[in-house]
Design a protein around this motif. Sequence first.
Motif, PDB file in Angstrom:
ATOM      1  N   ILE A  80       0.862  -1.175   0.000  1.00 48.55           N
ATOM      2  CA  ILE A  80       0.000   0.000   0.000  1.00 48.55           C
ATOM      3  C   ILE A  80       0.906   1.235   0.000  1.00 48.55           C
ATOM      4  O   ILE A  80       2.090   1.136   0.305  1.00 48.55           O
ATOM      5  CB  ILE A  80      -0.942   0.033   1.227  1.00 48.55           C
ATOM      6  CG1 ILE A  80      -0.124   0.022   2.529  1.00 48.55           C
ATOM      7  CG2 ILE A  80      -1.925  -1.134   1.175  1.00 48.55           C
ATOM      8  CD1 ILE A  80      -0.980   0.167   3.777  1.00 48.55           C
ATOM      9  N   PRO A  81       0.375   2.409  -0.340  1.00 52.52           N
ATOM     10  CA  PRO A  81       1.213   3.613  -0.323  1.00 52.52           C
ATOM     11  C   PRO A  81       1.744   3.917   1.076  1.00 52.52           C
ATOM     12  O   PRO A  81       0.993   3.921   2.057  1.00 52.52           O
ATOM     13  CB  PRO A  81       0.255   4.715  -0.796  1.00 52.52           C
ATOM     14  CG  PRO A  81      -0.783   3.997  -1.601  1.00 52.52           C
ATOM     15  CD  PRO A  81      -0.972   2.671  -0.905  1.00 52.52           C
ATOM     16  N   ARG A 112       3.544  -0.967  -9.353  1.00 53.77           N
ATOM     17  CA  ARG A 112       2.258  -1.613  -9.041  1.00 53.77           C
ATOM     18  C   ARG A 112       1.352  -0.682  -8.249  1.00 53.77           C
ATOM     19  O   ARG A 112       0.148  -0.594  -8.516  1.00 53.77           O
ATOM     20  CB  ARG A 112       2.485  -2.910  -8.251  1.00 53.77           C
ATOM     21  CG  ARG A 112       3.067  -4.053  -9.043  1.00 53.77           C
ATOM     22  CD  ARG A 112       2.895  -5.373  -8.303  1.00 53.77           C
ATOM     23  NE  ARG A 112       3.500  -5.352  -6.968  1.00 53.77           N
ATOM     24  CZ  ARG A 112       4.764  -5.630  -6.710  1.00 53.77           C
ATOM     25  NH1 ARG A 112       5.585  -5.938  -7.705  1.00 53.77           N
ATOM     26  NH2 ARG A 112       5.228  -5.614  -5.477  1.00 53.77           N
ATOM     27  N   ILE A 113       1.927  -0.009  -7.266  1.00 53.42           N
ATOM     28  CA  ILE A 113       1.124   0.881  -6.431  1.00 53.42           C
ATOM     29  C   ILE A 113       0.600   2.058  -7.253  1.00 53.42           C
ATOM     30  O   ILE A 113      -0.562   2.461  -7.122  1.00 53.42           O
ATOM     31  CB  ILE A 113       1.948   1.360  -5.216  1.00 53.42           C
ATOM     32  CG1 ILE A 113       2.201   0.182  -4.261  1.00 53.42           C
ATOM     33  CG2 ILE A 113       1.229   2.489  -4.479  1.00 53.42           C
ATOM     34  CD1 ILE A 113       3.198   0.481  -3.166  1.00 53.42           C
ATOM     35  N   LYS A 121      -2.242   1.032  -9.173  1.00 47.97           N
ATOM     36  CA  LYS A 121      -3.285   0.492  -8.285  1.00 47.97           C
ATOM     37  C   LYS A 121      -3.541  -0.985  -8.562  1.00 47.97           C
ATOM     38  O   LYS A 121      -4.684  -1.457  -8.541  1.00 47.97           O
ATOM     39  CB  LYS A 121      -4.569   1.307  -8.412  1.00 47.97           C
ATOM     40  CG  LYS A 121      -4.391   2.765  -7.988  1.00 47.97           C
ATOM     41  CD  LYS A 121      -5.686   3.547  -8.043  1.00 47.97           C
ATOM     42  CE  LYS A 121      -5.456   4.987  -7.561  1.00 47.97           C
ATOM     43  NZ  LYS A 121      -6.706   5.795  -7.594  1.00 47.97           N
ATOM     44  N   GLU A 122      -2.446  -1.699  -8.804  1.00 44.75           N
ATOM     45  CA  GLU A 122      -2.545  -3.145  -9.018  1.00 44.75           C
ATOM     46  C   GLU A 122      -2.392  -3.855  -7.675  1.00 44.75           C
ATOM     47  O   GLU A 122      -1.318  -3.854  -7.080  1.00 44.75           O
ATOM     48  CB  GLU A 122      -1.440  -3.613  -9.969  1.00 44.75           C
ATOM     49  CG  GLU A 122      -1.559  -3.052 -11.376  1.00 44.75           C
ATOM     50  CD  GLU A 122      -0.385  -3.458 -12.252  1.00 44.75           C
ATOM     51  OE1 GLU A 122       0.491  -4.221 -11.779  1.00 44.75           O
ATOM     52  OE2 GLU A 122      -0.332  -3.006 -13.402  1.00 44.75           O
ATOM     53  N   THR A 123      -3.469  -4.442  -7.186  1.00 43.06           N
ATOM     54  CA  THR A 123      -3.432  -5.185  -5.929  1.00 43.06           C
ATOM     55  C   THR A 123      -4.199  -6.492  -6.107  1.00 43.06           C
ATOM     56  O   THR A 123      -4.985  -6.637  -7.049  1.00 43.06           O
ATOM     57  CB  THR A 123      -4.094  -4.395  -4.783  1.00 43.06           C
ATOM     58  OG1 THR A 123      -5.528  -4.434  -4.950  1.00 43.06           O
ATOM     59  CG2 THR A 123      -3.619  -2.952  -4.751  1.00 43.06           C
ATOM     60  N   ARG A 168      -6.625  -7.362  -4.369  1.00 42.24           N
ATOM     61  CA  ARG A 168      -7.890  -7.181  -3.657  1.00 42.24           C
ATOM     62  C   ARG A 168      -9.036  -7.962  -4.305  1.00 42.24           C
ATOM     63  O   ARG A 168      -9.845  -8.594  -3.621  1.00 42.24           O
ATOM     64  CB  ARG A 168      -8.258  -5.698  -3.591  1.00 42.24           C
ATOM     65  CG  ARG A 168      -9.491  -5.425  -2.742  1.00 42.24           C
ATOM     66  CD  ARG A 168      -9.922  -3.964  -2.867  1.00 42.24           C
ATOM     67  NE  ARG A 168      -8.867  -3.052  -2.491  1.00 42.24           N
ATOM     68  CZ  ARG A 168      -8.606  -2.672  -1.247  1.00 42.24           C
ATOM     69  NH1 ARG A 168      -9.330  -3.141  -0.257  1.00 42.24           N
ATOM     70  NH2 ARG A 168      -7.624  -1.818  -1.005  1.00 42.24           N
ATOM     71  N   CYS A 180       0.691 -10.554  -6.075  1.00 41.62           N
ATOM     72  CA  CYS A 180       0.530 -10.225  -7.492  1.00 41.62           C
ATOM     73  C   CYS A 180       0.810 -11.422  -8.389  1.00 41.62           C
ATOM     74  O   CYS A 180       0.533 -11.375  -9.593  1.00 41.62           O
ATOM     75  CB  CYS A 180       1.444  -9.063  -7.872  1.00 41.62           C
ATOM     76  SG  CYS A 180       3.213  -9.454  -7.822  1.00 41.62           S
TER      77      CYS A 180
END
Length: 393
Positions: free
Chosen positions: A185-186, A257-258, A261-263, A265, A356
């Motif tokens: 996460i950021p 990735r961050i 917004k590749e997560t 989730r 990922c």
Amino acid sequence: MIYLDANATTPLLPEVLDAMLPWLREGFHNPNASYRGAKEARRAIEEARAQVAGLIGADPDEIVFTGGGTESTNAALKWLARLVGRKSGRVVTSAVEHSAVLKPVETFADVGYAVEKAGVDAGGRLKIDEFEAACGRAKEGGGFASLMWANNETGVIQPVDEACAIAKENGLAFHTDAIQAVGKIPVNVRELPVDFLSLSAHKFHGPKGVGALYIRSGCRFEPLLRGGGQEKDRRSGTENTAGIVGLGKAAELAVARIAAKETPRALRDAFEAKVVDSLSGVSVNGDLIHRLPHTSHLSFAGCEAAGLLILLDEMGVACSAGSACMTGKQQPSHVQKAMGFTDAKAKSSLRFGFSCMNTMEEALEAAGAVTKAVEKLRKVQGGGTGPVVVYSP
């Protein structure tokens, strides 16, 4: 094998391995020597330092490479303990910290420091009023605070911004164990003025045995390890060039990735939805708003986690019953106790960590395996079930 234990460690990304290999072969030189190969190794280390700094919004000079997250955390905490002194020193932390924080803190208490552990609510989030009161008591005699950014068992994200502000208001230095958060996460130390931050490469697809300690510019610091004076005399020992390069590459990839917004989730949510739809007596544990996008912590009424782990391993799904550091211990973890779990609930809980490198097909297949394992074990154990329970703040 469907690997769902990314909180314990993550697979090495191919790009990270490719970046490391030259430094395990022809680039073996000691980066502190004066000849060409050594200078090339030094340049690679400094490039990695800039990459890690970029991941958390730091300046490269604020990054100290270490042997991993535990060393980073111990280096920060033991220095802060020396700085405040044990006669009147107070240590403020939480009841759900990783053992890399709690074990050193226990040794501080043994030699006279006052240690306070603020509690958490049923969702695993810090009781900020308890933390604030403890910081107020630490203000007069001097002390410091340490709070994890995100929990390694539940994935719950703590109110680090509030806690840091409270610590600063009371004149306390502030450390955060961000090992589970960085790369997922950021995390920006310019937006949140922590003094010290710990991170570890293998939690975001880098190699094991290498980490970093962020030390805010201007903060006093004395090293845990003394010797040859490497890392500007902040961590002695010949640098692990290949590992550091791997950490740098993993950091560079995590930044991308961050930003995109590749997560995982969507995978995590699909997995949870299928499990909850297929089974009764499932509890989704932890704050559902403030949690890491890759972590799912579930309890299954009428089942013991130990049996489920065996069945799932046989079915090709790797997960865990909690922190990898606590594997083999039969009692409920301190995290589960702090959240108010009964012994039965704690012993029926599993942690699933996506990364990922997982796919939606794997997530759904794993959910099917969990359903079959739970149904099989309930028949064998004769355990009852109950309604689906989802914590919501």
